[in-house]
Motif scaffolding. Structure first.
Motif, PDB file in Angstrom:
ATOM      1  N   LYS A 222       0.835  -1.205   0.000  1.00  0.00           N
ATOM      2  CA  LYS A 222       0.000   0.000   0.000  1.00  0.00           C
ATOM      3  C   LYS A 222       0.865   1.248   0.000  1.00  0.00           C
ATOM      4  N   VAL A 223       1.797   1.317   0.934  1.00  0.00           N
ATOM      5  CA  VAL A 223       2.617   2.520   1.075  1.00  0.00           C
ATOM      6  C   VAL A 223       3.523   2.701  -0.139  1.00  0.00           C
ATOM      7  N   SER A 224       4.143   1.623  -0.609  1.00  0.00           N
ATOM      8  CA  SER A 224       5.062   1.758  -1.749  1.00  0.00           C
ATOM      9  C   SER A 224       4.321   2.177  -3.011  1.00  0.00           C
ATOM     10  N   GLU A 225       3.124   1.652  -3.224  1.00  0.00           N
ATOM     11  CA  GLU A 225       2.345   2.061  -4.394  1.00  0.00           C
ATOM     12  C   GLU A 225       1.936   3.527  -4.302  1.00  0.00           C
ATOM     13  N   ASP A 226       1.576   3.955  -3.100  1.00  0.00           N
ATOM     14  CA  ASP A 226       1.149   5.345  -2.921  1.00  0.00           C
ATOM     15  C   ASP A 226       2.311   6.324  -3.030  1.00  0.00           C
ATOM     16  N   LEU A 227       3.466   5.919  -2.523  1.00  0.00           N
ATOM     17  CA  LEU A 227       4.610   6.836  -2.532  1.00  0.00           C
ATOM     18  C   LEU A 227       5.362   6.846  -3.864  1.00  0.00           C
ATOM     19  N   GLU A 228       5.230   5.771  -4.626  1.00  0.00           N
ATOM     20  CA  GLU A 228       5.906   5.628  -5.913  1.00  0.00           C
ATOM     21  C   GLU A 228       7.353   6.123  -5.852  1.00  0.00           C
ATOM     22  N   ALA A 229       7.657   7.279  -6.447  1.00  0.00           N
ATOM     23  CA  ALA A 229       9.030   7.777  -6.539  1.00  0.00           C
ATOM     24  C   ALA A 229       9.471   8.572  -5.307  1.00  0.00           C
ATOM     25  N   LEU A 230       8.588   8.743  -4.330  1.00  0.00           N
ATOM     26  CA  LEU A 230       8.936   9.549  -3.154  1.00  0.00           C
ATOM     27  C   LEU A 230       9.799   8.792  -2.146  1.00  0.00           C
ATOM     28  N   ALA A 231       9.729   7.462  -2.171  1.00  0.00           N
ATOM     29  CA  ALA A 231      10.525   6.652  -1.241  1.00  0.00           C
ATOM     30  C   ALA A 231      10.777   5.292  -1.869  1.00  0.00           C
ATOM     31  N   ASP A 232      12.017   4.815  -1.772  1.00  0.00           N
ATOM     32  CA  ASP A 232      12.343   3.506  -2.331  1.00  0.00           C
ATOM     33  C   ASP A 232      12.062   2.395  -1.320  1.00  0.00           C
ATOM     34  N   GLU A 233      12.249   1.150  -1.777  1.00  0.00           N
ATOM     35  CA  GLU A 233      11.961  -0.017  -0.943  1.00  0.00           C
ATOM     36  C   GLU A 233      12.742   0.008   0.366  1.00  0.00           C
ATOM     37  N   ARG A 234      14.020   0.285   0.284  1.00  0.00           N
ATOM     38  CA  ARG A 234      14.859   0.284   1.479  1.00  0.00           C
ATOM     39  C   ARG A 234      14.388   1.322   2.487  1.00  0.00           C
ATOM     40  N   THR A 235      14.068   2.522   2.021  1.00  0.00           N
ATOM     41  CA  THR A 235      13.616   3.591   2.914  1.00  0.00           C
ATOM     42  C   THR A 235      12.327   3.192   3.630  1.00  0.00           C
ATOM     43  N   ILE A 236      11.390   2.626   2.884  1.00  0.00           N
ATOM     44  CA  ILE A 236      10.113   2.230   3.488  1.00  0.00           C
ATOM     45  C   ILE A 236      10.327   1.120   4.510  1.00  0.00           C
ATOM     46  N   LYS A 237      11.135   0.135   4.175  1.00  0.00           N
ATOM     47  CA  LYS A 237      11.362  -0.980   5.105  1.00  0.00           C
ATOM     48  C   LYS A 237      12.116  -0.534   6.355  1.00  0.00           C
ATOM     49  N   VAL A 238      13.059   0.389   6.193  1.00  0.00           N
ATOM     50  CA  VAL A 238      13.766   0.930   7.357  1.00  0.00           C
ATOM     51  C   VAL A 238      12.780   1.682   8.252  1.00  0.00           C
ATOM     52  N   LYS A 239      11.917   2.479   7.653  1.00  0.00           N
ATOM     53  CA  LYS A 239      10.910   3.214   8.425  1.00  0.00           C
ATOM     54  C   LYS A 239       9.961   2.253   9.129  1.00  0.00           C
ATOM     55  N   MET A 240       9.579   1.188   8.454  1.00  0.00           N
ATOM     56  CA  MET A 240       8.703   0.197   9.087  1.00  0.00           C
ATOM     57  C   MET A 240       9.365  -0.392  10.327  1.00  0.00           C
ATOM     58  N   ALA A 241      10.645  -0.706  10.229  1.00  0.00           N
ATOM     59  CA  ALA A 241      11.373  -1.267  11.373  1.00  0.00           C
ATOM     60  C   ALA A 241      11.509  -0.235  12.495  1.00  0.00           C
TER      61      ALA A 241
END
Length: 106
Positions: free
Chosen positions: A72-91
């Motif tokens: 959900k978050v990665s689809e919504d953020l598209e180019a605003l945040a990459d996979e690593r950034t989102i996963k780090v934030k989740m942790a």
């Protein structure tokens, strides 16, 4: 009632308590993640809160606590945040959520 029955009931109660805590940890993490993502998307006030609720509810799509929220978050953020950034934030937000929930338990 036997000692075995008492122990079994104790284990069951502990299991229920632990599962409730895990649910609260992940729900809080998802709210924090939703607020972070909403800010990246330029949302504020009621729109930010509504988006955070959407992220929390997205966790109910699949059994695990990662893939549906991440998707959900990665689809919504598209180019605003990459996979690593989102996963780090989740942790990071999961650790923050655990601390918050445990401090409320006291």
């Amino acid at each position: 009632m036997t000692l075995f029955d008492d122990r079994e009931r104790g284990f069951e109660n502990k299991f229920v308590h632990d599962e409730e805590l895990l649910f609260r940890f992940y729900a809080r993490r998802n709210k924090l993640l939703g607020n972070w993502a909403a800010e990246l998307l330029g949302k504020s006030g009621p729109d930010r809160d509504a988006y955070a609720r959407e992220v929390v509810l997205s966790d109910l799509v699949e059994v695990d606590h990662e893939s549906d929220v991440y998707r959900k978050v990665s689809e919504d953020l598209e180019a605003l945040a990459d996979e690593r950034t989102i996963k780090v934030k989740m942790a990071e937000f999961l650790e923050m959520a655990k601390q918050q929930v445990m401090s409320e338990e006291k």
